[in-house]
Design an enzyme around this catalytic site. Structure first.
Site, PDB file in Angstrom:
ATOM      1  N   LYS A   1       0.835  -1.199   0.000  1.00  0.00           N
ATOM      2  CA  LYS A   1       0.000   0.000   0.000  1.00  0.00           C
ATOM      3  C   LYS A   1       0.863   1.239   0.000  1.00  0.00           C
ATOM      4  O   LYS A   1       1.901   1.262   0.651  1.00  0.00           O
ATOM      5  CB  LYS A   1      -0.789   0.062   1.312  1.00  0.00           C
ATOM      6  CG  LYS A   1      -2.043  -0.728   1.385  1.00  0.00           C
ATOM      7  CD  LYS A   1      -2.562  -0.580   2.786  1.00  0.00           C
ATOM      8  CE  LYS A   1      -4.032  -0.860   2.881  1.00  0.00           C
ATOM      9  NZ  LYS A   1      -4.471  -0.712   4.275  1.00  0.00           N
TER      10      LYS A   1
ATOM     11  N   GLY B   1      -8.004   5.123  -1.427  1.00  0.00           N
ATOM     12  CA  GLY B   1      -8.817   4.890  -2.617  1.00  0.00           C
ATOM     13  C   GLY B   1      -8.225   3.906  -3.608  1.00  0.00           C
ATOM     14  O   GLY B   1      -8.575   3.900  -4.769  1.00  0.00           O
ATOM     15  N   GLY B   2      -7.326   3.060  -3.148  1.00  0.00           N
ATOM     16  CA  GLY B   2      -6.857   1.998  -4.030  1.00  0.00           C
ATOM     17  C   GLY B   2      -5.659   2.361  -4.881  1.00  0.00           C
ATOM     18  O   GLY B   2      -5.113   1.525  -5.587  1.00  0.00           O
TER      19      GLY B   2
ATOM     20  N   LYS C   1     -15.480   2.071  -3.515  1.00  0.00           N
ATOM     21  CA  LYS C   1     -16.781   1.646  -3.018  1.00  0.00           C
ATOM     22  C   LYS C   1     -17.862   1.852  -4.078  1.00  0.00           C
ATOM     23  O   LYS C   1     -17.833   2.831  -4.820  1.00  0.00           O
ATOM     24  CB  LYS C   1     -17.136   2.442  -1.770  1.00  0.00           C
ATOM     25  CG  LYS C   1     -16.191   2.123  -0.609  1.00  0.00           C
ATOM     26  CD  LYS C   1     -16.344   3.127   0.507  1.00  0.00           C
ATOM     27  CE  LYS C   1     -15.316   2.853   1.600  1.00  0.00           C
ATOM     28  NZ  LYS C   1     -15.285   3.949   2.586  1.00  0.00           N
TER      29      LYS C   1
ATOM     30  N   ARG D   1     -12.904  13.483   7.960  1.00  0.00           N
ATOM     31  CA  ARG D   1     -13.789  14.372   7.213  1.00  0.00           C
ATOM     32  C   ARG D   1     -15.164  13.722   7.124  1.00  0.00           C
ATOM     33  O   ARG D   1     -15.339  12.592   7.563  1.00  0.00           O
ATOM     34  CB  ARG D   1     -13.252  14.556   5.802  1.00  0.00           C
ATOM     35  CG  ARG D   1     -13.030  13.199   5.158  1.00  0.00           C
ATOM     36  CD  ARG D   1     -12.770  13.238   3.692  1.00  0.00           C
ATOM     37  NE  ARG D   1     -12.180  12.021   3.211  1.00  0.00           N
ATOM     38  CZ  ARG D   1     -12.838  10.908   2.917  1.00  0.00           C
ATOM     39  NH1 ARG D   1     -14.146  10.868   3.060  1.00  0.00           N
ATOM     40  NH2 ARG D   1     -12.222   9.841   2.483  1.00  0.00           N
TER      41      ARG D   1
END
Lengths: 165, 517
Positions: free
Chosen positions: B174, B180-181, B253, B308
């Site tokens: 990662k 977000g990938g 998502k 957030r």
């Protein structure tokens, strides 16, 4: 009319006949081969969608024409069918129609009523969101009527001018 | 301008708020600002002077420029705009500058109220490594993992192999700075380690300007469960239950729901408390989301905290009856939360589908063009948070998420039915969308029974569209539409949907430093 369904190469040819507001197939073929279809089509009560009947079944088709394609939504699924006539895709450029493609302002009118124009000739310039759009003649003919003047606001889909043969 | 009644006794009252965002979230926030009796200020750049969110702003300020860097991503330009309009506060929304600690600091230093968590909390949680360390200290469970710090010109393999031996295969690489990938790679066996590391590091550098990669154990068959938390400046922290966002495509998502079909009361309490501990560890204030992976045997591990408001916040609002933006405004004014943990309930079930301008039939490539038609249904339990209207152009300049279709119903199956109904009645012409794709997912047995795990869509999901009209019917409809002279619209932009001439072929929408997870 000749059509192709998105992502497919087959060319369909369709001829419809009209009988008191109901359209039915006179001639239907795919790549020159004849196909039978009992589908009949009429306008919905609001005149803005189509009712598609095939035997006992009837479904509604919600349609929008964008450039040379009809976007068709039937039972929540959307498909795109594009005119397959040779000249329609050849330019690859914006092909003009006589309705406003977007809400905007008429910035320039390049022709006068009564003037003869040839197919593809620029007729009017629209501006919206800092983008200019040229409206060109879809066919040769005579400018019959211009519905807006320079500086006027137009809504999307408004008729801009009309051309007679 | 008078301070609204609900704020009269607040320690730090304010009357006007600049929303440093656009699209559906700016609209969502601007509506709440009006409803709360405050003045909303909208911003736009040269490319979106006619955008829908401006219709909901009481005042509008133009930030000159076309690129995001000098407009929506420029802290200086935004603070300048806020001051010039006499704004008291700034709400960042999600994406853009919402998770930039430096921006939050500059806002506060310039004397404005920052509607968000303290800059230090953003900073700690914004870096995966420091977030992880602070979670270990707070006794919040984390996934076994190790960070790789490769010097210029050094061979990464020895460090990688050592880390891999520690966490085991399969593992996940990662981007340390990511989300977000982006910069995320799964590695199933040792021989792919170097190749995948290089790809991950390259992607991370391109997306975040930081190629640092982090190695962690890959949990397969896990669910993505996140806990919404809320904290005020008086030390009160509550959680607002979980959201299940397991339905992802390449870590993006697609469908989110609350409550999670995998949850039980005891587990919810334990995860809720862990999320509260996580928030307390960084002195959190305002709305935040603690993301966890939940394994098939109900062990859970801290993934990250989003500091957030989240894209999928509406599902929490619908099951709790709370308005998260109202709560943010209240907390920013220095007041205490109005409810305690015991008063947070769950009513019914809520599901959200994200409507993206993309074409599932060609590998989900972004689709651009003019929105010629956009219709959504209305009815009980239906909420549409949209950022587009007919006539708007979808371009590669901004994010491809057009709208969120959200439903609320007494139970999960009724919510699935309701969402399917909403999707089936949503008409979008001019750009391709994932409407059918969402409907197909909703119709699968595995989703209907108990929801899915995070690798469901990437694990060989195949489209099985049924009940399609035949091509013959479609061409007959097209001919009939012409013959009847139905609505003709013309796109000013190239509506040949998929982009291939963009500078970012992989992802033309890669314009923000972070995607919205």
């Amino acid at each position: 009319m000749r059509w192709s369904v998105e992502k497919k190469t087959d060319i369909w040819s369709v001829k419809l006949g009209s009988d008191s507001g109901v359209l039915s197939v006179v001639d239907l073929s795919i790549d020159g081969e004849s196909v039978e279809s009992g589908v009949i089509i009429e306008l919905s009560k609001n005149n803005d969608t189509l009712i598609v009947r095939d035997g006992q079944e009837a479904v509604e088709a919600i349609v929008t024409k964008i450039k040379d394609s009809w976007w068709i939504t039937i039972q929540g699924q959307t498909f795109v069918v594009t005119e397959a006539d040779g000249n329609s895709n050849s330019s690859g450029e914006e092909r003009g129609g006589l309705t406003a493609p977007m809400p905007g302002i008429v910035t320039e009118i390049l022709v006068k009523e009564g003037q003869r124009v040839r197919s593809g000739q620029p007729l009017m310039i629209l501006e919206a969101m800092k983008m200019e759009h040229q409206v060109t003649a879809p066919k040769s003919g005579q400018i019959e009527k211009i519905y807006f003047s320079e500086g006027e606001k137009v809504d999307m889909g408004s008729d801009l001018l009309s051309i007679s043969d | 301008m008078q301070v609204p009644e609900w704020m009269t006794n607040a320690p730090t009252p304010f009357t006007s708020v600049l929303v440093a965002n656009r699209g559906e979230i700016a609209i969502r926030i601007l509506k709440a600002i009006r409803e709360c009796g405050l003045v909303g200020i909208g911003i736009h750049n040269d490319l979106d002077s006619n955008s829908m969110h401006l219709d909901y702003a009481d005042k509008i300020v133009h930030i000159p420029g076309e690129d995001l860097a000098s407009t929506y991503l420029s802290s200086q330009a935004i603070i300048h705009a806020a001051r010039s309009m006499g704004a008291d506060a700034i709400h960042p929304g999600y994406g853009f500058l919402s998770e930039r600690a430096d921006f939050a600091e500059e806002v506060i230093e310039s004397g404005l109220i920052w509607i968000g968590p303290p800059p230090d909390a953003i900073r700690v949680m914004g870096d995966k490594i420091s977030a992880r360390e602070s979670m270990i200290q707070a006794s919040v469970p984390v996934i076994p993992g190790k960070s790789i710090d490769v010097k210029e010109g050094e061979d990464p393999l020895p460090q990688l192999a050592a880390a891999a031996a520690q966490v085991g295969y399969p593992l996940l690489l990662k981007a340390s700075a990511g989300g977000g990938g982006k910069g995320m790679r799964a590695v199933k066996e040792p021989k792919l380690l170097r190749m995948e590391y290089e790809a991950a590091s390259r992607e991370a550098t391109a997306a975040f300007g930081d190629g640092t990669v982090y190695v962690e154990s890959l949990l397969t068959g896990a669910r993505h469960i996140e806990i919404q938390i809320f904290a005020d400046s008086h030390g009160n922290i509550i959680h607002l239950n979980e959201r299940d966002c397991s339905l992802q495509r390449r870590h993006q998502k697609v469908i989110e729901e609350a409550p999670s079909p995998a949850m039980n009361t005891d587990l919810r309490k334990r995860m809720g408390n862990a999320a509260i501990d996580a928030a307390r560890a960084v002195n959190y204030e305002g709305a935040g989301t603690v993301e966890f992976l939940l394994s098939s045997n109900n062990d859970f591990f801290f993934l990250e905290m989003n500091t957030r408001l989240q894209v999928e916040h509406p599902v929490t609002e619908l099951i709790t009856g709370l308005d998260l933006v109202h709560m943010q405004l209240r907390v920013a004014s220095g007041q205490e939360l109005q409810i305690g943990q015991d008063e947070v309930g769950i009513t019914g079930h809520s599901i959200e589908a994200r409507l993206y301008a993309e074409d599932p039939s060609v590998g989900f490539l972004p689709s651009i063009g003019m929105i010629a038609k956009f219709q959504t249904p209305q009815g009980p339990g239906i909420r549409i948070d949209s950022g587009i209207r007919e006539g708007d152009h979808v371009t590669t300049s901004f994010d491809p998420m057009l709208a969120k279709l959200i439903v609320h119903a007494p139970d999960r199956l009724s919510a699935i039915r309701r969402l399917d109904h909403v999707l089936s009645k949503t008409v979008l012409h001019g750009v391709k969308s994932n409407i059918d794709f969402c409907r197909e997912i909703l119709s699968t047995d595995v989703f209907r029974e108990k929801g899915v795990t995070t690798n469901y869509l990437d694990d060989g999901y195949h489209s099985h569209q049924t009940n399609k009209p035949t091509d013959a019917t479609l061409v007959i409809v097209a001919s009939a539409a012409d013959k009847f002279g139905l609505q003709r619209t013309q796109s000013a932009s190239n509506s040949k949907t998929t982009m291939s001439h963009s500078g970012h072929v992989q992802d033309p929408f890669l314009t923000l430093s972070k995607k919205f997870p």
